[in-house]
Write an enzyme that holds these catalytic residues in place. Structure first.
Site, short mmCIF file in Angstrom:
data_model
loop_
_atom_site.label_atom_id
_atom_site.label_comp_id
_atom_site.label_asym_id
_atom_site.label_seq_id
_atom_site.Cartn_x
_atom_site.Cartn_y
_atom_site.Cartn_z
N ASP A 190 -3.90 -6.33 4.98
CA ASP A 190 -4.93 -7.16 5.61
C ASP A 190 -4.94 -8.57 5.03
O ASP A 190 -5.32 -9.52 5.69
CB ASP A 190 -6.31 -6.52 5.42
CG ASP A 190 -6.48 -5.28 6.30
OD1 ASP A 190 -5.93 -5.29 7.42
OD2 ASP A 190 -7.11 -4.32 5.85
N LYS A 205 -13.46 0.24 15.53
CA LYS A 205 -12.14 -0.40 15.72
C LYS A 205 -11.68 -0.29 17.18
O LYS A 205 -11.07 -1.20 17.71
CB LYS A 205 -11.10 0.22 14.78
CG LYS A 205 -11.15 -0.41 13.40
CD LYS A 205 -10.18 0.18 12.41
CE LYS A 205 -10.48 -0.41 11.03
NZ LYS A 205 -9.85 0.27 9.93
N ASN A 237 0.85 -1.19 0.00
CA ASN A 237 0.00 0.00 0.00
C ASN A 237 0.88 1.24 0.00
O ASN A 237 2.10 1.14 -0.06
CB ASN A 237 -0.95 -0.03 1.20
CG ASN A 237 -0.19 -0.11 2.51
OD1 ASN A 237 0.55 0.81 2.86
ND2 ASN A 237 -0.32 -1.23 3.22
N ASP A 269 -3.61 -10.05 12.81
CA ASP A 269 -3.88 -8.68 13.27
C ASP A 269 -2.95 -8.38 14.44
O ASP A 269 -3.16 -8.85 15.56
CB ASP A 269 -5.35 -8.53 13.66
CG ASP A 269 -5.71 -7.07 13.88
OD1 ASP A 269 -4.91 -6.34 14.51
OD2 ASP A 269 -6.79 -6.66 13.43
N ILE A 270 -1.92 -7.60 14.18
CA ILE A 270 -0.89 -7.33 15.19
C ILE A 270 -1.48 -6.53 16.35
O ILE A 270 -1.29 -6.88 17.53
CB ILE A 270 0.30 -6.56 14.55
CG1 ILE A 270 0.87 -7.38 13.39
CG2 ILE A 270 1.37 -6.25 15.60
CD1 ILE A 270 1.80 -6.60 12.48
O1 PMT Z 1 3.09 6.00 6.52
P1 PMT Z 1 2.52 7.35 6.06
O2 PMT Z 1 2.66 7.55 4.57
O3 PMT Z 1 3.07 8.51 6.87
O4 PMT Z 1 0.94 7.31 6.34
C1 PMT Z 1 0.46 7.28 7.65
C2 PMT Z 1 -0.71 6.28 7.80
C3 PMT Z 1 -1.92 6.82 7.01
C4 PMT Z 1 -0.31 4.89 7.27
C5 PMT Z 1 -1.02 6.19 9.34
O5 PMT Z 1 -1.34 7.45 9.84
C6 PMT Z 1 -2.18 5.23 9.60
O6 PMT Z 1 -3.34 5.59 9.54
N1 PMT Z 1 -1.82 3.96 9.92
C7 PMT Z 1 -2.78 2.85 10.04
C8 PMT Z 1 -3.04 2.27 8.68
C9 PMT Z 1 -3.97 1.08 8.72
O7 PMT Z 1 -3.60 0.02 8.30
O8 PMT Z 1 -5.15 1.29 9.29
P2 PMT Z 1 -6.31 0.16 9.42
O9 PMT Z 1 -7.53 0.95 9.77
O10 PMT Z 1 -6.35 -0.73 8.25
O11 PMT Z 1 -5.84 -0.69 10.67
C10 PMT Z 1 -6.27 -0.40 12.00
C11 PMT Z 1 -5.14 -0.62 12.98
O12 PMT Z 1 -4.83 -2.02 13.04
C12 PMT Z 1 -3.84 0.08 12.64
O13 PMT Z 1 -3.27 0.54 13.86
C13 PMT Z 1 -2.96 -1.00 12.02
O14 PMT Z 1 -1.59 -0.79 12.29
C14 PMT Z 1 -3.47 -2.25 12.77
N2 PMT Z 1 -3.38 -3.50 12.01
C15 PMT Z 1 -4.14 -3.70 10.90
C16 PMT Z 1 -4.11 -4.91 10.25
C17 PMT Z 1 -3.25 -5.92 10.72
N3 PMT Z 1 -3.18 -7.10 10.11
N4 PMT Z 1 -2.49 -5.70 11.81
C18 PMT Z 1 -2.53 -4.50 12.46
O15 PMT Z 1 -1.83 -4.30 13.46
#
Ligand code: PMT
Length: 271
Positions: free
Chosen positions: A131, A191, A62, A160-161
């Site tokens: 994901d 979330k 991504n 999912d970490i």
């Molecule tokens: O890296 P940059 O270009 O500076 O951009 C910053 C950002 C937009 C990436 C950052 O600010 C941000 O929003 N990070 C989270 C991105 C994300 O994957 O969001 P999500 O809504 O899909 O996931 C929710 C949370 O679960 C996040 O904290 C993610 O780290 C965590 N996660 C998700 C999936 C997974 N398999 N394991 C996780 O730990």
């Protein structure tokens, strides 16, 4: 260190003005209080994208640049924390005063995070973890099939970490990000509850915001509270977020208590 005006890359790049200002402010606070807000604390941060191999030359990923997570790690270090950064594949230089572990896939980020987590007081998941990942990784380059216009790639969920850290019996104060293109508040609050975290930082993302840019704006939610952060450089925003996280941590965990895992170790040593 980094890219420079003359076109070369290396030592000599000026530190971002926002980072200098924040470091001076942290020093001034240390001068008046004797310590940073996170002195004596260990903070683990994930940052950047992950890369899920399809074959030796292709992968799923991504647009995360790692800038937000690296800025959060640097801000926590400026507040006196011991910082461990688990970073996906990004081209950013190592932040100062931060222990960095570079990984590639979601599986590696999961393993490294859990291996480094023992004793951490605060976990901040800024990484954009894939994901889904391919079920089978081809050892050879996948060839086009003559006469077939389409191709099906079977994917499976990545671990999912964030949710797995929050579910640990020794879970640190856990902060997630929620990257959303629409219904940001609603999805972020979902979330917060579903992943059972202490705080969620809602980040509107799209082709022109959030990912891979130098500025950001977020809304932060926690049980019983919320706060908006206006558009600012990721460096400045990271310092403001770290100050809020330190304040919430102090409220929820007493601020001076050791991590739960250390409390358990002490209890076990008594028996
Ligand atoms: O890296 P940059 O270009 O500076 O951009 C910053 C950002 C937009 C990436 C950052 O600010 C941000 O929003 N990070 C989270 C991105 C994300 O994957 O969001 P999500 O809504 O899909 O996931 C929710 C949370 O679960 C996040 O904290 C993610 O780290 C965590 N996660 C998700 C999936 C997974 N398999 N394991 C996780 O730990």
């Amino acid at each position: 260190s980094g890219s420079q005006a003359c076109g070369e890359t290396g030592a000599g790049r000026m530190t971002e003005p926002g980072e200098i200002a924040a470091a001076v402010a942290a020093l001034a606070r240390k001068g008046s209080t004797g310590d940073g807000l996170l002195a004596g604390k260990t903070v683990l941060v994930t940052a950047g994208p992950t890369r899920e191999a399809i074959d030796p030359v292709r992968y799923i990923t991504n647009r995360s640049s790692g800038k937000m997570g690296f800025a959060v790690a640097a801000a926590a270090a400026a507040e006196g924390a011991k910082v461990i950064l688990v970073a996906g594949p990004v081209s950013l230089p190592d932040p100062r005063d931060v222990e960095i572990h570079r990984v590639v896939s979601a599986e590696q980020m999961y393993e490294t995070t859990h291996a480094m987590l023992g004793g951490a007081h605060i976990f901040i998941a800024a990484a954009a973890v894939s994901d889904y990942r391919p079920v089978n990784v081809s050892v050879q380059k996948i060839k086009k099939v003559e006469g077939e216009e389409g191709m099906t790639l079977e994917l499976t969920r990545s671990p999912d970490i964030l949710a797995s850290v929050a579910a640990r019996p020794d879970a640190p104060f856990t902060v997630g990000f929620a990257a959303e293109t629409n219904d940001v508040r609603e999805y972020a609050l979902q979330k917060l509850e579903r992943k059972n975290v202490d705080m969620i930082i809602a980040n509107r993302v799209g082709t022109d915001c959030g990912f891979d840019c130098d500025e950001n704006t977020v809304e932060v939610y926690w049980p019983g509270g919320e706060q908006s952060f206006p558009m600012a450089s990721k460096t400045t925003l990271a310092h403001d977020l770290v100050r809020l996280i330190a304040a919430r941590y102090a409220t929820e965990r007493g601020g001076t208590e050791p991590a739960p895992s250390l409390i358990r170790m002490r209890d076990q040593s008594r028996t």
